[in-house]
Enzyme design. Structure first.
Site, PDB file in Angstrom:
ATOM      1  N   ILE A  96       0.860  -1.177   0.000  1.00  0.00           N
ATOM      2  CA  ILE A  96       0.000   0.000   0.000  1.00  0.00           C
ATOM      3  C   ILE A  96       0.902   1.234   0.000  1.00  0.00           C
ATOM      4  O   ILE A  96       1.747   1.386   0.894  1.00  0.00           O
ATOM      5  CB  ILE A  96      -0.901   0.019   1.267  1.00  0.00           C
ATOM      6  CG1 ILE A  96      -1.677  -1.300   1.403  1.00  0.00           C
ATOM      7  CG2 ILE A  96      -1.847   1.216   1.229  1.00  0.00           C
ATOM      8  CD1 ILE A  96      -2.535  -1.643   0.241  1.00  0.00           C
ATOM      9  N   HIS A 109      -5.601  -4.101 -11.153  1.00  0.00           N
ATOM     10  CA  HIS A 109      -6.080  -5.048 -10.137  1.00  0.00           C
ATOM     11  C   HIS A 109      -6.838  -6.181 -10.829  1.00  0.00           C
ATOM     12  O   HIS A 109      -7.676  -5.920 -11.708  1.00  0.00           O
ATOM     13  CB  HIS A 109      -6.999  -4.312  -9.149  1.00  0.00           C
ATOM     14  CG  HIS A 109      -7.489  -5.201  -8.059  1.00  0.00           C
ATOM     15  ND1 HIS A 109      -6.691  -5.565  -6.986  1.00  0.00           N
ATOM     16  CD2 HIS A 109      -8.668  -5.831  -7.888  1.00  0.00           C
ATOM     17  CE1 HIS A 109      -7.375  -6.371  -6.195  1.00  0.00           C
ATOM     18  NE2 HIS A 109      -8.587  -6.549  -6.723  1.00  0.00           N
TER      19      HIS A 109
HETATM   20  C1  GAR Z   1      -1.460  -8.694 -11.836  1.00  0.00           C
HETATM   21  O1  GAR Z   1      -2.507  -9.580 -12.139  1.00  0.00           O
HETATM   22  C2  GAR Z   1      -1.955  -7.550 -10.964  1.00  0.00           C
HETATM   23  O2  GAR Z   1      -3.259  -7.160 -11.257  1.00  0.00           O
HETATM   24  C3  GAR Z   1      -1.874  -8.172  -9.609  1.00  0.00           C
HETATM   25  O3  GAR Z   1      -0.664  -8.855  -9.600  1.00  0.00           O
HETATM   26  C4  GAR Z   1      -0.420  -9.347 -10.923  1.00  0.00           C
HETATM   27  C5  GAR Z   1       0.989  -8.978 -11.313  1.00  0.00           C
HETATM   28  O4  GAR Z   1       1.390  -9.661 -12.449  1.00  0.00           O
HETATM   29  N1  GAR Z   1      -1.973  -7.167  -8.601  1.00  0.00           N
HETATM   30  C6  GAR Z   1      -2.640  -7.327  -7.470  1.00  0.00           C
HETATM   31  O5  GAR Z   1      -3.179  -8.361  -7.147  1.00  0.00           O
HETATM   32  C7  GAR Z   1      -2.673  -6.100  -6.586  1.00  0.00           C
HETATM   33  N2  GAR Z   1      -3.703  -6.223  -5.596  1.00  0.00           N
HETATM   34  P1  GAR Z   1       2.763  -9.314 -13.180  1.00  0.00           P
HETATM   35  O6  GAR Z   1       3.831  -9.202 -12.087  1.00  0.00           O
HETATM   36  O7  GAR Z   1       3.017 -10.476 -14.084  1.00  0.00           O
HETATM   37  O8  GAR Z   1       2.572  -8.026 -13.908  1.00  0.00           O
END
Ligand code: GAR
Length: 204
Positions: free
Chosen positions: A88, A103
């Site tokens: 956060i 998200h």
């Molecule tokens: C994504 O799906 C993003 O939306 C999520 O983490 C993943 C990161 O993927 N974020 C959350 O859950 C935040 N609350 P990446 O590292 O392959 O881009």
């Protein structure tokens, strides 16, 4: 400027898009809250400046927020993109830069760190992804764009998250590109892309 905590596939999509000058945005640096993640490796392979600011290296959240702010500010970004950044953000960072987050759920449903798991556990038949401006709450900022993804029989957290991420990467690239090229405005909870305001003047 992109913040990451994990595999960085959204960062990769932004880097790929930014390789074309017509995208209109340059990624000036990549920041992380932990070492040893693929997101940082992707940044280093692309010769992008990369830094890590860990909460555990600071005396509390306030000091971490100030340190992160200083590292981000050194790169003078017009926009900060939280792309899988699992912390956060604090008031120093949020007061200084407009921040966009992606998200993996249709907010306000399933905020927090386990959105895909929570959606599956609830039994929804449709979930998706949300790109939104970040405010002081947890996934509560004004929504910019959303896209739905159907839940399939037999989905588990990994399969559903992978399908969401395929959609999410395209949505994030589209939104960030439009914000940096065309600016945006915020009226209450409503974000309107376009209007020609440069990204730097869109700060909350
Ligand atoms: C994504 O799906 C993003 O939306 C999520 O983490 C993943 C990161 O993927 N974020 C959350 O859950 C935040 N609350 P990446 O590292 O392959 O881009």
């Amino acid at each position: 400027m992109v913040l990451v905590s994990g595999s960085g596939s959204n960062l990769q999509a932004l880097m790929d898009a930014a390789a074309d000058a017509a995208f209109g945005a340059e990624i000036v640096a990549v920041g992380a809250d932990r070492d040893g993640i693929e997101g940082l490796a992707r940044a280093r392979r692309a010769d992008l400046p990369a830094f890590v600011v860990k909460v555990t290296d600071h005396e509390g959240r306030e000091a971490w927020d100030a340190a992160l702010h200083a590292r981000i500010a050194a790169h003078r970004p017009d926009l900060v993109v939280s792309a899988g950044f699992m912390k956060i953000l604090g008031p120093r960072v949020l007061g200084a830069f407009p921040v966009v987050n992606t998200h993996p759920a249709l907010l306000p449903a399933f905020p927090g760190a386990h959105a895909v798991r929570d959606a599956l556990a609830y039994g929804v038949r449709v979930t998706g992804c949300t790109v939104h401006l970040v405010d002081a709450g947890v996934d509560t900022g004004p929504v910019i764009a959303q896209q739905a993804v159907a839940v399939r029989d037999g989905d588990d957290e990994a399969s559903l998250h992978e399908r969401i991420k395929t959609v999410e990467r395209r949505l994030l690239v589209d939104v960030v590109g439009r914000m940096v090229r065309d600016g945006w405005s915020v009226t209450g909870r409503h974000v309107r892309l376009g209007g020609g305001r440069p990204a730097a003047s869109g700060a909350p």
